[in-house]
Design a protein around this motif. Structure first.
Motif, PDB file in Angstrom:
ATOM      1  N   THR A 116     -50.373 -14.435  -8.977  1.00 48.77           N
ATOM      2  CA  THR A 116     -50.845 -15.826  -9.802  1.00 48.77           C
ATOM      3  C   THR A 116     -52.120 -16.059  -9.953  1.00 48.77           C
ATOM      4  O   THR A 116     -52.325 -16.796 -10.748  1.00 48.77           O
ATOM      5  N   GLY A 117     -52.801 -15.545  -9.338  1.00 50.64           N
ATOM      6  CA  GLY A 117     -54.350 -15.797  -9.345  1.00 50.64           C
ATOM      7  C   GLY A 117     -55.051 -14.777 -10.521  1.00 50.64           C
ATOM      8  O   GLY A 117     -56.329 -14.625 -10.618  1.00 50.64           O
ATOM      9  N   VAL A 118     -54.205 -13.900 -10.926  1.00 45.77           N
ATOM     10  CA  VAL A 118     -54.959 -12.689 -11.973  1.00 45.77           C
ATOM     11  C   VAL A 118     -54.578 -13.028 -13.326  1.00 45.77           C
ATOM     12  O   VAL A 118     -53.408 -13.224 -13.574  1.00 45.77           O
ATOM     13  N   PRO A 119     -55.619 -13.133 -14.171  1.00 42.45           N
ATOM     14  CA  PRO A 119     -55.358 -13.402 -15.664  1.00 42.45           C
ATOM     15  C   PRO A 119     -54.667 -12.499 -16.141  1.00 42.45           C
ATOM     16  O   PRO A 119     -54.604 -11.136 -16.166  1.00 42.45           O
ATOM     17  N   GLY A 120     -53.436 -12.808 -16.918  1.00 36.78           N
ATOM     18  CA  GLY A 120     -52.494 -11.947 -17.788  1.00 36.78           C
ATOM     19  C   GLY A 120     -51.377 -11.759 -17.066  1.00 36.78           C
ATOM     20  O   GLY A 120     -50.546 -10.961 -17.495  1.00 36.78           O
ATOM     21  N   ARG A 121     -51.301 -11.726 -15.380  1.00 38.54           N
ATOM     22  CA  ARG A 121     -50.247 -11.603 -14.811  1.00 38.54           C
ATOM     23  C   ARG A 121     -49.438 -12.871 -14.431  1.00 38.54           C
ATOM     24  O   ARG A 121     -49.866 -13.982 -14.206  1.00 38.54           O
ATOM     25  N   VAL A 122     -48.179 -12.811 -14.492  1.00 36.35           N
ATOM     26  CA  VAL A 122     -47.167 -13.836 -13.942  1.00 36.35           C
ATOM     27  C   VAL A 122     -46.075 -13.207 -12.986  1.00 36.35           C
ATOM     28  O   VAL A 122     -45.968 -12.257 -12.585  1.00 36.35           O
ATOM     29  N   VAL A 123     -45.668 -14.256 -12.312  1.00 31.41           N
ATOM     30  CA  VAL A 123     -44.587 -14.280 -11.278  1.00 31.41           C
ATOM     31  C   VAL A 123     -43.337 -13.596 -11.729  1.00 31.41           C
ATOM     32  O   VAL A 123     -42.956 -14.765 -12.564  1.00 31.41           O
ATOM     33  N   ASP A 124     -42.597 -12.636 -11.280  1.00 35.61           N
ATOM     34  CA  ASP A 124     -41.227 -12.336 -11.751  1.00 35.61           C
ATOM     35  C   ASP A 124     -40.230 -12.094 -10.525  1.00 35.61           C
ATOM     36  O   ASP A 124     -40.609 -11.131  -9.920  1.00 35.61           O
ATOM     37  N   VAL A 125     -39.523 -13.104 -10.166  1.00 37.30           N
ATOM     38  CA  VAL A 125     -38.570 -12.807  -9.165  1.00 37.30           C
ATOM     39  C   VAL A 125     -37.763 -11.579  -9.296  1.00 37.30           C
ATOM     40  O   VAL A 125     -37.518 -11.074  -8.185  1.00 37.30           O
ATOM     41  N   ASP A 126     -37.417 -11.184 -10.542  1.00 36.06           N
ATOM     42  CA  ASP A 126     -36.752  -9.781 -10.741  1.00 36.06           C
ATOM     43  C   ASP A 126     -37.285  -8.564 -10.215  1.00 36.06           C
ATOM     44  O   ASP A 126     -36.836  -7.873  -9.841  1.00 36.06           O
ATOM     45  N   SER A 127     -38.750  -8.798 -10.568  1.00 38.43           N
ATOM     46  CA  SER A 127     -39.621  -7.749  -9.789  1.00 38.43           C
ATOM     47  C   SER A 127     -39.575  -7.354  -8.599  1.00 38.43           C
ATOM     48  O   SER A 127     -39.281  -6.374  -7.909  1.00 38.43           O
ATOM     49  N   VAL A 128     -39.491  -8.582  -7.714  1.00 39.44           N
ATOM     50  CA  VAL A 128     -39.495  -8.366  -6.419  1.00 39.44           C
ATOM     51  C   VAL A 128     -37.889  -7.918  -5.966  1.00 39.44           C
ATOM     52  O   VAL A 128     -37.905  -7.129  -5.082  1.00 39.44           O
ATOM     53  N   LEU A 129     -36.795  -8.452  -6.684  1.00 36.17           N
ATOM     54  CA  LEU A 129     -35.526  -8.034  -6.257  1.00 36.17           C
ATOM     55  C   LEU A 129     -35.487  -6.407  -6.627  1.00 36.17           C
ATOM     56  O   LEU A 129     -34.727  -5.543  -5.834  1.00 36.17           O
ATOM     57  N   LEU A 130     -36.025  -5.730  -7.679  1.00 37.57           N
ATOM     58  CA  LEU A 130     -35.920  -4.643  -8.170  1.00 37.57           C
ATOM     59  C   LEU A 130     -36.893  -3.665  -7.293  1.00 37.57           C
ATOM     60  O   LEU A 130     -36.429  -2.375  -7.046  1.00 37.57           O
ATOM     61  N   ASN A 131     -38.028  -4.421  -7.068  1.00 40.23           N
ATOM     62  CA  ASN A 131     -38.999  -3.386  -6.077  1.00 40.23           C
ATOM     63  C   ASN A 131     -38.006  -3.017  -4.784  1.00 40.23           C
ATOM     64  O   ASN A 131     -38.174  -1.986  -4.201  1.00 40.23           O
ATOM     65  N   ALA A 132     -37.584  -4.027  -4.101  1.00 40.29           N
ATOM     66  CA  ALA A 132     -36.804  -3.876  -2.866  1.00 40.29           C
ATOM     67  C   ALA A 132     -35.832  -3.088  -2.862  1.00 40.29           C
ATOM     68  O   ALA A 132     -35.648  -2.417  -2.125  1.00 40.29           O
ATOM     69  N   THR A 133     -34.899  -3.135  -4.162  1.00 41.77           N
ATOM     70  CA  THR A 133     -33.586  -2.148  -4.311  1.00 41.77           C
ATOM     71  C   THR A 133     -34.101  -0.749  -4.539  1.00 41.77           C
ATOM     72  O   THR A 133     -33.571   0.283  -4.137  1.00 41.77           O
ATOM     73  N   GLY A 134     -35.416  -0.295  -5.212  1.00 38.06           N
ATOM     74  CA  GLY A 134     -35.946   0.784  -5.230  1.00 38.06           C
ATOM     75  C   GLY A 134     -36.359   1.383  -4.001  1.00 38.06           C
ATOM     76  O   GLY A 134     -36.108   2.508  -3.441  1.00 38.06           O
ATOM     77  N   VAL A 135     -36.952   0.653  -2.898  1.00 32.47           N
ATOM     78  CA  VAL A 135     -37.199   0.917  -1.718  1.00 32.47           C
ATOM     79  C   VAL A 135     -36.095   1.201  -0.947  1.00 32.47           C
ATOM     80  O   VAL A 135     -35.965   2.704  -0.169  1.00 32.47           O
ATOM     81  N   ALA A 136     -35.015   0.420  -1.032  1.00 31.16           N
ATOM     82  CA  ALA A 136     -33.614   0.938  -0.267  1.00 31.16           C
ATOM     83  C   ALA A 136     -32.797   2.163  -0.892  1.00 31.16           C
ATOM     84  O   ALA A 136     -32.529   2.823  -0.110  1.00 31.16           O
ATOM     85  N   LEU A 137     -33.053   2.297  -2.245  1.00 31.41           N
ATOM     86  CA  LEU A 137     -32.501   3.436  -2.809  1.00 31.41           C
ATOM     87  C   LEU A 137     -33.047   4.590  -2.051  1.00 31.41           C
ATOM     88  O   LEU A 137     -32.431   5.963  -1.857  1.00 31.41           O
ATOM     89  N   ALA A 138     -34.560   4.760  -2.238  1.00 38.05           N
ATOM     90  CA  ALA A 138     -35.369   5.868  -1.976  1.00 38.05           C
ATOM     91  C   ALA A 138     -35.011   6.153  -0.734  1.00 38.05           C
ATOM     92  O   ALA A 138     -34.766   7.512  -0.189  1.00 38.05           O
ATOM     93  N   HIS A 139     -35.065   5.102   0.436  1.00 35.04           N
ATOM     94  CA  HIS A 139     -35.079   5.446   1.737  1.00 35.04           C
ATOM     95  C   HIS A 139     -33.558   6.114   2.030  1.00 35.04           C
ATOM     96  O   HIS A 139     -33.291   7.073   2.768  1.00 35.04           O
TER      97      HIS A 139
END
Length: 182
Positions: A116-139
């Motif tokens: 949120t404090g980095v220019p050009g970057r925005v928060v995306d809740v789907d990124s959080v969901l997909l990141n967590a899913t990627g961790v779960a699948l790899a594990h």
């Protein structure tokens, strides 16, 4: 020192390798996600779950696979590196999965909040969901099989590299019972 069936120095080497790879991956993720972007316009913040995924799917199959795959793959190595750095073999698979996915989700959330404090970057809740899913699948795909293989390998060799018949410290001495004198 805990006995897990493989040599003590092997456990230390596994934990050290896992820790080094974990730090390297986290530095790469920080560089990739927290550097400013020079873009002419920025998409609005997405706080509605699955709205970004639906938008990606409307862009076409190849673009959707690329975008969703990037988010799945970003933190997926944590699914393996966190248990590797922890170094335990005798652990509940479900507890390990829950701990690893929780840590991955919290890290993804921290990255989203820092963006949120980095220019050009925005928060995306789907990124959080997909990141967590990627961790779960790899594990789920790699860690239980790797732990099972390491346990089998350790059972053949015995604790701390000794043969299967004799523990590394040798046999426990027995003291014969001595009667009490009259």
């Amino acid at each position: 020192m805990q006995r897990q069936g493989i040599g003590g120095s092997a456990v230390i080497r596994i934990r050290a390798a896992g820790s080094v790879l974990l730090v390297a991956h986290l530095l790469f993720v920080a560089w990739l996600t927290l550097r400013p972007l020079d873009v002419p316009w920025v998409m609005p913040t997405n706080l509605h779950p699955f709205a970004g995924i639906r938008a990606d799917l409307r862009l076409g199959r190849s673009e959707a696979v690329r975008r969703i795959g990037e988010d799945l793959a970003l933190l997926a190595p944590l699914g393996v590196l966190l248990p590797l750095a922890h170094g335990r073999l005798a652990v509940s698979p479900l507890a390990s999965l829950v701990r690893t996915v929780t840590a991955g989700t919290l890290l993804s959330l921290a990255i989203a909040l820092l963006q949120t404090g980095v220019p050009g970057r925005v928060v995306d809740v789907d990124s959080v969901l997909l990141n967590a899913t990627g961790v779960a699948l790899a594990h789920a795909a790699l860690v239980p099989a790797a732990r099972s293989r390491l346990r089998r390998h350790g059972a053949r060799r015995g604790p701390y590299g000794a043969g299967p018949e004799e523990p590394a410290q040798g046999l426990t001495p027995t003291i014969p019972r001595v009667g009490i004198a009259p």
